[in-house]
Motif scaffolding. Structure first.
Motif, PDB file in Angstrom:
ATOM      1  N   TYR A 109      22.092   7.099  35.095  1.00 51.61           N
ATOM      2  CA  TYR A 109      23.018   6.650  34.061  1.00 51.61           C
ATOM      3  C   TYR A 109      24.279   7.490  34.173  1.00 51.61           C
ATOM      4  O   TYR A 109      24.211   8.714  34.225  1.00 51.61           O
ATOM      5  N   ILE A 110      25.428   6.821  34.194  1.00 52.99           N
ATOM      6  CA  ILE A 110      26.730   7.496  34.173  1.00 52.99           C
ATOM      7  C   ILE A 110      27.370   7.165  32.833  1.00 52.99           C
ATOM      8  O   ILE A 110      27.540   5.994  32.504  1.00 52.99           O
ATOM      9  N   VAL A 111      27.705   8.198  32.062  1.00 56.31           N
ATOM     10  CA  VAL A 111      28.302   7.977  30.747  1.00 56.31           C
ATOM     11  C   VAL A 111      29.595   8.782  30.656  1.00 56.31           C
ATOM     12  O   VAL A 111      29.591  10.008  30.644  1.00 56.31           O
ATOM     13  N   ASP A 112      30.706   8.042  30.627  1.00 57.43           N
ATOM     14  CA  ASP A 112      32.037   8.650  30.595  1.00 57.43           C
ATOM     15  C   ASP A 112      32.984   7.618  30.002  1.00 57.43           C
ATOM     16  O   ASP A 112      32.896   6.443  30.345  1.00 57.43           O
ATOM     17  N   ASP A 113      33.882   8.033  29.119  1.00 56.55           N
ATOM     18  CA  ASP A 113      34.810   7.079  28.513  1.00 56.55           C
ATOM     19  C   ASP A 113      35.921   6.660  29.471  1.00 56.55           C
ATOM     20  O   ASP A 113      36.659   5.724  29.194  1.00 56.55           O
ATOM     21  N   GLU A 114      36.027   7.323  30.617  1.00 56.94           N
ATOM     22  CA  GLU A 114      37.002   6.923  31.630  1.00 56.94           C
ATOM     23  C   GLU A 114      36.340   5.904  32.558  1.00 56.94           C
ATOM     24  O   GLU A 114      35.564   6.256  33.448  1.00 56.94           O
ATOM     25  N   LYS A 115      36.647   4.636  32.320  1.00 58.88           N
ATOM     26  CA  LYS A 115      35.995   3.539  33.043  1.00 58.88           C
ATOM     27  C   LYS A 115      36.187   3.628  34.558  1.00 58.88           C
ATOM     28  O   LYS A 115      35.292   3.279  35.326  1.00 58.88           O
ATOM     29  N   GLU A 116      37.355   4.106  35.001  1.00 59.98           N
ATOM     30  CA  GLU A 116      37.627   4.203  36.439  1.00 59.98           C
ATOM     31  C   GLU A 116      36.679   5.187  37.108  1.00 59.98           C
ATOM     32  O   GLU A 116      36.211   4.949  38.224  1.00 59.98           O
ATOM     33  N   ILE A 117      36.402   6.290  36.444  1.00 55.73           N
ATOM     34  CA  ILE A 117      35.472   7.288  36.996  1.00 55.73           C
ATOM     35  C   ILE A 117      34.079   6.680  37.106  1.00 55.73           C
ATOM     36  O   ILE A 117      33.398   6.840  38.120  1.00 55.73           O
ATOM     37  N   CYS A 118      33.663   5.976  36.067  1.00 54.62           N
ATOM     38  CA  CYS A 118      32.345   5.331  36.086  1.00 54.62           C
ATOM     39  C   CYS A 118      32.229   4.362  37.259  1.00 54.62           C
ATOM     40  O   CYS A 118      31.226   4.366  37.982  1.00 54.62           O
ATOM     41  N   GLU A 119      33.245   3.540  37.449  1.00 48.30           N
ATOM     42  CA  GLU A 119      33.200   2.546  38.528  1.00 48.30           C
ATOM     43  C   GLU A 119      33.209   3.202  39.902  1.00 48.30           C
ATOM     44  O   GLU A 119      32.480   2.784  40.803  1.00 48.30           O
ATOM     45  N   LEU A 120      34.032   4.225  40.079  1.00 50.74           N
ATOM     46  CA  LEU A 120      34.093   4.948  41.346  1.00 50.74           C
ATOM     47  C   LEU A 120      32.730   5.552  41.689  1.00 50.74           C
ATOM     48  O   LEU A 120      32.226   5.390  42.803  1.00 50.74           O
ATOM     49  N   LEU A 121      32.122   6.231  40.722  1.00 47.90           N
ATOM     50  CA  LEU A 121      30.822   6.851  40.960  1.00 47.90           C
ATOM     51  C   LEU A 121      29.720   5.810  41.141  1.00 47.90           C
ATOM     52  O   LEU A 121      28.825   5.985  41.966  1.00 47.90           O
ATOM     53  N   HIS A 178      29.901   4.183  27.998  1.00 44.65           N
ATOM     54  CA  HIS A 178      31.222   4.785  27.788  1.00 44.65           C
ATOM     55  C   HIS A 178      31.325   5.660  26.544  1.00 44.65           C
ATOM     56  O   HIS A 178      32.422   6.090  26.188  1.00 44.65           O
ATOM     57  N   ASN A 179      30.197   5.912  25.860  1.00 37.98           N
ATOM     58  CA  ASN A 179      30.212   6.839  24.729  1.00 37.98           C
ATOM     59  C   ASN A 179      28.803   7.388  24.514  1.00 37.98           C
ATOM     60  O   ASN A 179      27.832   6.897  25.098  1.00 37.98           O
ATOM     61  N   GLY A 180      28.725   8.392  23.676  1.00 38.30           N
ATOM     62  CA  GLY A 180      27.447   9.052  23.444  1.00 38.30           C
ATOM     63  C   GLY A 180      26.383   8.160  22.833  1.00 38.30           C
ATOM     64  O   GLY A 180      25.195   8.276  23.162  1.00 38.30           O
ATOM     65  N   ASP A 181      26.785   7.253  21.932  1.00 42.84           N
ATOM     66  CA  ASP A 181      25.818   6.323  21.341  1.00 42.84           C
ATOM     67  C   ASP A 181      25.155   5.473  22.413  1.00 42.84           C
ATOM     68  O   ASP A 181      23.943   5.249  22.393  1.00 42.84           O
ATOM     69  N   GLU A 182      25.963   4.986  23.361  1.00 42.22           N
ATOM     70  CA  GLU A 182      25.415   4.194  24.456  1.00 42.22           C
ATOM     71  C   GLU A 182      24.455   5.027  25.298  1.00 42.22           C
ATOM     72  O   GLU A 182      23.418   4.531  25.732  1.00 42.22           O
ATOM     73  N   ALA A 183      24.783   6.287  25.527  1.00 44.27           N
ATOM     74  CA  ALA A 183      23.910   7.176  26.302  1.00 44.27           C
ATOM     75  C   ALA A 183      22.537   7.281  25.642  1.00 44.27           C
ATOM     76  O   ALA A 183      21.505   7.129  26.312  1.00 44.27           O
ATOM     77  N   ILE A 184      22.523   7.527  24.348  1.00 42.57           N
ATOM     78  CA  ILE A 184      21.255   7.666  23.625  1.00 42.57           C
ATOM     79  C   ILE A 184      20.459   6.362  23.674  1.00 42.57           C
ATOM     80  O   ILE A 184      19.251   6.366  23.941  1.00 42.57           O
ATOM     81  N   ASN A 185      21.131   5.236  23.449  1.00 39.43           N
ATOM     82  CA  ASN A 185      20.447   3.942  23.494  1.00 39.43           C
ATOM     83  C   ASN A 185      19.862   3.663  24.876  1.00 39.43           C
ATOM     84  O   ASN A 185      18.730   3.184  24.996  1.00 39.43           O
ATOM     85  N   MET A 186      20.627   3.938  25.925  1.00 40.65           N
ATOM     86  CA  MET A 186      20.164   3.703  27.285  1.00 40.65           C
ATOM     87  C   MET A 186      18.923   4.529  27.588  1.00 40.65           C
ATOM     88  O   MET A 186      17.941   4.029  28.140  1.00 40.65           O
TER      89      MET A 186
END
Length: 132
Positions: free
Chosen positions: A13-25, A40-48
């Protein structure tokens, strides 16, 4: 044997609010046959993490709703999730005088990388964490 595990595709799981970084990784890791999901945020990280435990969580510290510090604390306080390997990637530490290793130890995570970073180095570090 390790080759076969890589083909099965460990879940990251990659969680970062910078969408470009997420896509690159995501692209860099998927070419190595990892399964990658992005938030893209902490709530999503916990849910995932509650839906399915990943083999590795890569997270930024500075994010909306719930920041990376809060996510890390929440995971470490849950005995079922405390063992998930965490890699922190952030620019928040610039100018603090602390090394990445100092940050890694203080956050009690398996790896810590300051932004900006080289995606090739990230992939190498992920492979090291996952034993591949």
């Amino acid at each position: 044997m390790k080759r076969e595990q890589g083909k099965m595709g460990k879940l990251i799981y990659i969680v970062d609010d910078e969408k470009e970084i997420c896509e690159l990784l995501k692209i860099a890791l998927e070419t190595r046959k990892y399964q990658v999901q992005v938030g893209h945020n902490g709530d999503e990280a916990i849910n995932m993490v509650h839906k399915k435990k990943p083999d590795l969580l890569m997270i930024d510290l500075k994010m909306p709703r719930m920041n990376g510090y809060e996510v890390i604390a929440a995971l470490k306080s849950d005995k079922d999730l405390a063992e998930i390997p965490i890699m922190v990637m952030t620019s928040l530490t610039r100018g603090t005088g602390k090394s990445d290793e100092d940050w890694r130890k203080s956050l009690e995570v398996c790896d810590f990388i300051s932004k900006p970073f080289d995606p090739v180095v990230i992939v190498q570090r992920v492979q090291g964490i996952l034993g591949e």
